[in-house]
Design a protein around this motif. Structure first.
Motif, PDB file in Angstrom:
ATOM      1  N   ALA A   1      26.864 -11.233 -47.026  1.00  0.00           N
ATOM      2  CA  ALA A   1      27.932 -10.571 -46.274  1.00  0.00           C
ATOM      3  C   ALA A   1      28.973 -11.573 -45.789  1.00  0.00           C
ATOM      4  O   ALA A   1      30.166 -11.260 -45.733  1.00  0.00           O
ATOM      5  N   GLU A   2      28.535 -12.787 -45.451  1.00  0.00           N
ATOM      6  CA  GLU A   2      29.478 -13.824 -45.027  1.00  0.00           C
ATOM      7  C   GLU A   2      30.357 -14.257 -46.197  1.00  0.00           C
ATOM      8  O   GLU A   2      31.564 -14.452 -46.040  1.00  0.00           O
ATOM      9  N   VAL A   3      29.741 -14.433 -47.352  1.00  0.00           N
ATOM     10  CA  VAL A   3      30.512 -14.816 -48.541  1.00  0.00           C
ATOM     11  C   VAL A   3      31.524 -13.723 -48.868  1.00  0.00           C
ATOM     12  O   VAL A   3      32.703 -13.991 -49.130  1.00  0.00           O
ATOM     13  N   LYS A   4      31.066 -12.472 -48.824  1.00  0.00           N
ATOM     14  CA  LYS A   4      31.958 -11.360 -49.152  1.00  0.00           C
ATOM     15  C   LYS A   4      33.120 -11.265 -48.169  1.00  0.00           C
ATOM     16  O   LYS A   4      34.248 -10.920 -48.559  1.00  0.00           O
ATOM     17  N   ALA A   5      32.894 -11.596 -46.913  1.00  0.00           N
ATOM     18  CA  ALA A   5      33.982 -11.556 -45.939  1.00  0.00           C
ATOM     19  C   ALA A   5      35.095 -12.522 -46.331  1.00  0.00           C
ATOM     20  O   ALA A   5      36.288 -12.221 -46.153  1.00  0.00           O
ATOM     21  N   VAL A   6      34.723 -13.683 -46.877  1.00  0.00           N
ATOM     22  CA  VAL A   6      35.717 -14.642 -47.362  1.00  0.00           C
ATOM     23  C   VAL A   6      36.462 -14.055 -48.561  1.00  0.00           C
ATOM     24  O   VAL A   6      37.700 -14.093 -48.636  1.00  0.00           O
ATOM     25  N   LEU A   7      35.703 -13.508 -49.501  1.00  0.00           N
ATOM     26  CA  LEU A   7      36.316 -12.942 -50.698  1.00  0.00           C
ATOM     27  C   LEU A   7      37.192 -11.746 -50.361  1.00  0.00           C
ATOM     28  O   LEU A   7      38.238 -11.528 -50.998  1.00  0.00           O
ATOM     29  N   ASP A   8      36.786 -10.962 -49.371  1.00  0.00           N
ATOM     30  CA  ASP A   8      37.585  -9.801 -48.972  1.00  0.00           C
ATOM     31  C   ASP A   8      38.961 -10.221 -48.456  1.00  0.00           C
ATOM     32  O   ASP A   8      39.959  -9.535 -48.697  1.00  0.00           O
ATOM     33  N   ARG A   9      39.023 -11.341 -47.747  1.00  0.00           N
ATOM     34  CA  ARG A   9      40.327 -11.820 -47.274  1.00  0.00           C
ATOM     35  C   ARG A   9      41.220 -12.196 -48.447  1.00  0.00           C
ATOM     36  O   ARG A   9      42.418 -11.916 -48.452  1.00  0.00           O
ATOM     37  N   VAL A  10      40.622 -12.854 -49.450  1.00  0.00           N
ATOM     38  CA  VAL A  10      41.387 -13.231 -50.644  1.00  0.00           C
ATOM     39  C   VAL A  10      41.872 -11.977 -51.367  1.00  0.00           C
ATOM     40  O   VAL A  10      43.046 -11.891 -51.766  1.00  0.00           O
ATOM     41  N   LEU A  11      40.992 -10.998 -51.529  1.00  0.00           N
ATOM     42  CA  LEU A  11      41.368  -9.758 -52.206  1.00  0.00           C
ATOM     43  C   LEU A  11      42.511  -9.062 -51.485  1.00  0.00           C
ATOM     44  O   LEU A  11      43.495  -8.630 -52.118  1.00  0.00           O
TER      45      LEU A  11
END
Length: 480
Positions: free
Chosen positions: A69-79
């Motif tokens: 979930a932490e990794v995805k939070a980073v990727l979500d910002r990029v998206l």
């Protein structure tokens, strides 16, 4: 009860106790099994150094494996940033008015300007990264990002390619650099993204686009006499292109061309593409890999006696990424499979020896006074984690290394979703000043796809293997 019976009863009790203990241990979380420093055996007051090993350490980035979930939070910002800043829309070049529907080729139509181009090689990597992030997270928004833009490119190809093909010099098209490619930059990475998407069953008509870009990569790009992809070939006017010199190898081209060649092997079932992909990896490596350092030089000119070894980080990233992409589709029975694996392992060992203390790598890998660079570090993170997941590299050594790298890369994604610390587009030079002083920018497109790929692969790796603190050190702790 006699003595013999007593002994047998004791053995039974010991066996039952051991079984019970093993069962309890198996149920404990991995951190409970982590090795701790043995307690002191001496009696009396503890000396002042007794617990120094347990002092809290102030690491600049998390010293642990990030949760998915932490990794995805980073990727979500990029998206979120990229979805807003790279519109998949057409506008009128003369008026700027939006064009909602295009039924025929209109020379006045252009792609709506955004922060990044939709047909650059960097965006080929970004499309692949979005596909990987969608697969790793289960979030359809990532896949849809690629689907919408690939669909637009497919529609534009259908409308504009006939005119560009008939008159390449004068025809106008919003994506002309792709429809009339002049270098691997124009076609290779985009082609890789099309092939990956098609093989992942993304519902876009890729046929015409793959034919354009794969034909250029596999048949039209200039090569040396032994078939190695090169630059500095004929300029079509009786001279030679100076890019920067005749018969020049750019390490970047291992990625710009070779994964597409290998993917065409899977696409067509024709082994000649696999043979060519392996030949490219090995011939680039023969000329440009330094086996003592375990890293590649950036440029090589056929016929020169001596080559200045400038070990540019991002080019080394393209090289290791090319190898993991080739191995993803190369049959394990292919005669060159093990040779590619050996080259990958040699490169990974070299990169491991130069990782900075906080997880990133330097712009010139072996020169620690050059700045720390994000895009290369993200590419290494992706390639090394992928190699761990596929068994090419030992998880015990490289899993912690990849996690450390990811945590440092993630810290370079700001609150807006922009990737900081990425070197801008870079040609080739034979002096260190050129590389030391290349600017960095959040508008350098090279950082975004690698961050997406790295995060996706770290999610997959940490889903497959456990990593945690063992006697203060971050280490592999078994399979999940």
């Amino acid at each position: 009860m006699n003595q013999s019976q007593n002994k047998q009863s004791n053995k039974t009790q010991i066996t039952l106790a051991a079984t019970l203990l093993a069962t309890l241990l198996a149920c404990l979380p991995p951190q409970a099994l982590a090795q701790a420093a043995p307690p002191p055996q001496e009696k009396g007051p503890a000396p002042k150094d007794a617990m120094l090993h347990a002092l809290a350490v102030q690491y600049p980035n998390p010293y642990r494996a990030m949760e998915a979930a932490e990794v995805k939070a980073v990727l979500d910002r990029v998206l979120a940033y990229l979805d807003a800043s790279t519109p998949a829309e057409l506008v009128s070049k003369s008026s700027g008015a939006p064009i909602g529907r295009l039924d025929q080729a209109d020379p006045d139509a252009v792609l709506k300007p955004g922060d990044f181009r939709l047909t650059s090689y960097e965006w080929g990597v970004t499309y692949a990264g979005m596909l990987a992030a969608g697969a790793a997270t289960g979030d359809r928004r990532y896949t849809d990002y690629t689907l919408r833009r690939h669909q637009l490119l497919s529609d534009l190809t259908r409308l504009y390619y006939p005119a560009v093909k008939a008159d390449p010099a004068n025809a106008q098209a919003p994506i002309k650099s792709f429809l009339n490619p002049h270098a691997l930059d124009d076609a290779g990475a985009l082609c890789m993204s099309f092939l990956k998407a098609q093989q992942a069953s993304v519902r876009v008509d890729y046929g015409q686009m793959i034919d354009i870009c794969a034909t250029f990569v596999t048949r039209q790009e200039y090569r040396l006499k032994d078939g190695t992809l090169a630059r500095g070939g004929p300029d079509g006017k009786g001279g030679v292109k100076m890019r920067p010199l005749p018969d020049t190898l750019w390490l970047d081209d291992m990625f710009m061309g070779v994964p597409t060649i290998a993917l065409m092997g899977k696409q067509t079932g024709n082994a000649k593409y696999y043979d060519d992909a392996v030949r490219q990896v090995l011939q680039f490596s023969q000329r440009m890999f330094n086996p003592k350092l375990g890293i590649f030089m950036h440029g090589y000119v056929e016929g020169m006696r001596d080559h200045p070894e400038l070990h540019w980080a991002r080019a080394n990233g393209w090289a290791i990424m090319a190898m993991v992409e080739v191995l993803e589709v190369l049959p394990t029975t292919h005669k060159g499979y093990q040779a590619v694996v050996r080259q990958l392992r040699a490169h990974a060992r070299g990169l491991a020896s130069f990782q900075d203390k906080d997880g990133l790598w330097h712009q010139l890998i072996d020169r620690p006074d050059s700045y720390l660079e994000t895009s290369a570090s993200a590419i290494y993170t992706y390639a090394i984690a992928r190699a761990v997941n596929r068994g090419y590299l030992d998880k015990e050594m490289y899993g912690p290394m990849a996690n450390l790298a990811w945590n440092a890369v993630a810290a370079k994604v700001n609150a807006k979703g922009e990737v900081e610390g990425t070197c801008v587009g870079t040609g080739m030079a034979f002096d260190p000043a050129f590389y030391y002083y290349r600017p960095v920018s959040v508008r350098a497109a090279h950082g975004y796809g690698p961050v997406l790929l790295a995060g996706a692969e770290i999610i997959e790796m940490n889903r497959k293997y456990k990593f945690g603190v063992n006697d203060s050190g971050f280490m592999y702790q078994g399979s999940r």
